[in-house]
Design an enzyme around this catalytic site. Structure first.
Site, short mmCIF file in Angstrom:
data_model
loop_
_atom_site.label_atom_id
_atom_site.label_comp_id
_atom_site.label_asym_id
_atom_site.label_seq_id
_atom_site.Cartn_x
_atom_site.Cartn_y
_atom_site.Cartn_z
CG HIS A 138 4.54 8.65 -0.30
ND1 HIS A 138 3.62 9.61 -0.58
CD2 HIS A 138 4.63 7.93 -1.43
CE1 HIS A 138 3.18 9.46 -1.82
NE2 HIS A 138 3.79 8.46 -2.34
CE LYS A 546 -6.73 2.73 2.70
NZ LYS A 546 -7.62 3.72 2.19
#
Length: 883
Positions: A138, A546
């Site tokens: 990823h 985040k």
């Protein structure tokens, strides 16, 4: 600068012309004219022509469904070609590459000029160099492998065309090859039809090793050796290879149910198979080259009478036989066959190293050093870097999976419910069991599928040849028991060696508690004895950003590292910090040199271990020459950080950072978590929902299938905002916090921090990089096209916030415009914007059409869906990162 840049511009323009000819041949003049009109309007719009901007919008809105795909593909493919030209430019003698190998020489000269450093100290620092790059799948390389391969060939053509001495017919042949490659790319579907499996991802990693690292690493070591000889009169020992590669592909099961113990076993076998394949090719070359007769008595004794005439070849043919037998056995295992292990099965690096090193020593002793230091030295260095496993793997699993497994076990044993125990009770139980000689797992127990998977993974680690698994990473680690639990599960699986178990601290609270957790662990006698003076800790960049925004996250990361370094130093523990950075700024990405020099002093003493993610692997290691450049940058940064550490921040600076962190976190969470309009706005203003349709990685986009932003992975969260050019996660909260501190009369202090503290100047530099990629008019256009009017006010508020942020950062950095100190990057972004803007406008239009059809209950038009996927890939290429 301009001369360097003109070489890139002429390559980009030449590739663009070939692409134009390809489009004309495939689809006719009309489509090419349409593409060319859009390009000119985009260029004029970028130059500030408002009328042409409006015309660009109208033209793209009025495209028929048949025109959508060719136009999207034209701009997307152009950006891939521009990126290829730019990658070549970074290694070209006419471009940035002119100064690349110099980076180590410059660092060595700088170090030699420091009165407090002598050559012996520098030599020691070189000998303790350690760089471990962890390749991860990823945020998923969005470009298909088949197209990456073609772009690699385009790069090769550009390199050959750069040679002034080629004759006309050679130039014509190369141009013909370029036209073929670009035509092949045009006629290839750029979007995968299926998600890659974890095994596909692992194969992608092996392809990077084969196509680039296999050649790049020995060449980097030659470069390093030459610079050391020239500047310090020092040669690298033959067995000194400071760089290692590890992979998460096939080992990272955090939130990815597709990575099972069986998959991990398969990938470990596949990795060994690939290693035998690559070493066989090397050995074949060496058998052909090492035809020499003269050898030392030691080597002659080793080969005996049978090998006396060609001792080197004789020894290497024996090794070739071992490699072939090992490969055949691995092949059978991969097919599910169980064969007895052949004699001489290669499972440890020494089995490869010993015969090769015997040849090396003999050649050197017999005065044939020039031969020894050729292909043979390269192969020896590959044995040290890659060895029998090729790449080692990390196993990563979420902490709750271990807790649940132990809970199920204790309930079965009738001794209570581990999951509901206090932390003190959990620790007491775990330490008691770790000290116990009897097994804990009863034979009669039949655990659930989830628990079996956790236990089978531990068994797969134990069964793998020693050295194949590099570490066990525990994501969402919060307490000492999270670490002890893994040690107990590995003990029960029968582990016979001390595998590094690394807690990963990744939310704001966990980073703030990291030092407490590690202090408690180091105070446990069993633990201190077991780790033998070494500890690895992973710092999470993506999830903390985040959770709290970039400013608060980066300060928490800095403080956690700083405290851990001091705690481990005091306890006499060698600490390896493992950095889980992403490629994008919102996930901790930054230019390597700046990022490393901005870490706390002492953070690289235990070496550097860092994730290299998804598409960044291609940008940094996609070609052997680029590999040399990237590894050289890392090497010089580690040497500099260890020998000339950045200053300890003053207390006043720490207080200001605490203030900035609190203000920015409150503002960030005020929008992302508390504003009821935020999630609906995010879902409609970005292609977040549509991203799930892209067959990118093997990992689901969400940790849990329901829920808001908090359940979304950090990667799609960043990817979505990158697409609509607001890039919100990479700046929200930071500028507003700076503004507040300036209003409190501390601007001069901030300017001093920017000048004298690498940590702070890197933060501002990264914000400038993001601001140079954001685009207010495009973000506003997405709102107008896709967002309900009642949510427009939120979009306007965010854009106004962003404008204020840009002004305040420029004021503190004393810059007249963005990226003033990196004009080459600013130029590169401007060049790509002309091609990215139409893709963004088109994407907003396609999202509008696709969602409208869905609302009306109509069948989705495959032309719209396909074109949408192409714009997503194209914008990712334009922005140079996905998530």
């Amino acid at each position: 600068m301009n001369e360097q840049y003109s070489a890139l511009r002429s390559n980009v323009s030449m590739l663009g012309k070939v692409l134009g000819d390809t489009i004309k041949d495939a689809l006719g003049e009309t489509i090419l004219d349409r593409v060319e009109t859009i390009r000119k309007l985009s260029k004029s719009s970028r130059a500030g022509n408002e009328a042409n901007r409006q015309e660009l919008l109208t033209t793209l809105q009025n495209l028929s469904n048949d025109e959508l795909l060719p136009v999207a593909r034209a701009f997307s493919q152009f950006l891939n070609l521009a990126n290829t030209a730019e990658q070549y430019h970074s290694i070209s003698p006419k471009g940035e590459g002119a100064s690349n190998p110099e980076v180590i020489a410059r660092t060595l000269r700088k170090l030699k000029d420091q009165p407090e450093l002598n050559e012996e100290t520098i030599k020691k620092a070189v000998e303790s160099l350690s760089l471990e790059l962890v390749l991860t799948a990823h945020p998923t390389e969005i470009t298909r492998r088949t197209l990456i391969h073609k772009m690699g060939e385009v790069n090769s053509c550009l390199k050959q065309l750069d040679n002034k001495d080629i004759v006309d017919y050679e130039r014509n042949q190369l141009m013909r090859r370029l036209r073929q490659l670009i035509a092949q790319s045009w006629h290839t579907d750029e979007i995968r039809k299926y998600r890659p499996s974890p095994v596909d991802e692992a194969k992608w990693g092996f392809a990077v090793v084969e196509n680039s690292l296999w050649e790049g690493v020995p060449n980097y070591l030659r470069e390093l050796n030459e610079q050391l000889e020239e500047n310090l009169g020092y040669r690298l020992p033959v067995d000194f290879v400071p760089v290692r590669f590890t992979s998460w592909m096939g080992g990272d099961r955090d939130g990815n149910p597709n990575v099972t113990a069986e998959i991990t076993r398969h990938v470990l076998l596949l990795s060994r198979w690939k290693a035998t394949d690559l070493f066989l090719k090397d050995i074949q070359i060496l058998i052909s080259e090492l035809s020499m007769v003269e050898a030392t008595p030691e080597l002659l004794e080793l080969v005996g009478e049978a090998g006396a005439t060609e001792p080197y070849r004789f020894l290497l043919k024996g090794l070739r036989g071992q490699l072939m037998a090992t490969q055949a056995w691995l092949e059978a295992r991969l097919k599910g066959q169980r064969l007895p292990k052949p004699a001489g099965l290669l499972s440890q690096n020494e089995q490869l190293w010993d015969p090769l090193y015997a040849c090396y020593k003999s050649l050197q002793a017999c005065g044939m050093g020039i031969i020894a230091n050729g292909e043979l030295l390269d192969t020896l260095r590959r044995v040290k870097c890659f060895g029998v496993p090729l790449v080692r793997i990390d196993v990563r699993q979420e902490s709750t999976r271990h807790t649940e497994a132990l809970g199920e076990l204790t309930r079965y044993l009738g001794i209570g419910d581990y999951e509901s125990w206090s932390e003190a009770d959990k620790q007491a139980f775990l330490i008691r069991e770790l000290n116990s000689k009897r097994p804990l797992l009863p034979r009669s127990w039949e655990p659930s599928e989830e628990t079996s998977e956790v236990l089978n993974t531990c068994k797969a680690i134990v069964d793998a040849p020693k050295g194949s698994v590099a570490a066990y990473v525990i994501s969402m680690a919060k307490t000492p028991s999270d670490v002890l639990a893994v040690h107990l599960l590995l003990k029960e699986a029968g582990i016979s060696f001390a595998l590094p178990v690394a807690p990963l601290f990744e939310t704001l609270d966990d980073l703030n508690n990291a030092n407490d957790v590690m202090t408690q662990l180091l105070n446990i006698d069993w633990y201190r004895g077991f780790i033998q003076g070494k500890q690895m800790v992973m710092i999470g960049y993506s999830d903390s950003a985040k959770d709290a925004g970039v400013m608060a996250a980066s300060w928490a990361q800095y403080q956690a590292q700083d405290a851990l370094i001091k705690t481990c130093e005091k306890a006499g523990i060698e600490l390896t910090l493992f950095h889980g950075r992403g490629g994008s700024i919102g996930r901790g990405g930054a230019p390597a040199h700046a990022a490393l020099l901005s870490q706390p002093p002492g953070s690289l003493k235990g070496g550097l271990r860092v994730t290299e993610q998804g598409e960044m692997i291609r940008f940094k290691y996609g070609l052997p020459e680029v590999t040399i450049s990237s590894l050289s940058l890392y090497t010089s940064a580690i040497l500099e950080a260890n020998l000339l550490p950045p200053p300890e921040p003053k207390d006043a600076w720490r207080h200001i950072m605490d203030e900035l962190s609190d203000i920015s976190c409150d503002l960030y969470r005020g929008y992302v978590r508390e504003n009821k309009d935020f999630v609906p706005y995010f879902r409609s203003a970005t292609p977040e929902q549509e991203l799930g349709k892209l067959p990118l990685g093997s990992r689901p986009a969400k940790r849990r299938p329901t829920g808001g932003v908090e359940s979304l992975r950090a990667i799609p969260w960043i990817f979505a905002w990158t697409q609509n050019r607001l890039m919100l996660p990479a700046w929200l909260g930071a500028g507003a916090a700076l503004q507040k501190v300036v209003e409190d009369g501390k601007q001069t202090e901030l300017e001093t921090m920017c000048r004298d503290w690498p940590f702070f100047s890197t933060r501002l530099g990264m914000l400038e990089m993001v601001f140079s990629k954001v685009d207010l008019w495009l973000a506003e256009y997405y709102d107008q096209r896709l967002v309900k009017p009642e949510l427009w006010a939120l979009g306007k508020e965010l854009r106004e916030l962003l404008e204020g942020d840009i002004k305040i950062v420029l004021a503190i950095a004393n810059d007249s415009h963005l990226m003033a100190d990196l004009p080459w990057i600013a130029e590169s972004i401007q060049l790509r914007n002309i091609y990215t803007d139409p893709l963004n406008v088109l994407q907003a239009e396609l999202l509008h059409r696709s969602r409208k059809a869905e609302e009306e209950g109509k069948e989705a038009d495959p032309r719209v869906e396909q074109a949408l996927m192409v714009t997503i890939a194209g914008v990712a290429a334009g922005m140079r990162n996905t998530g």
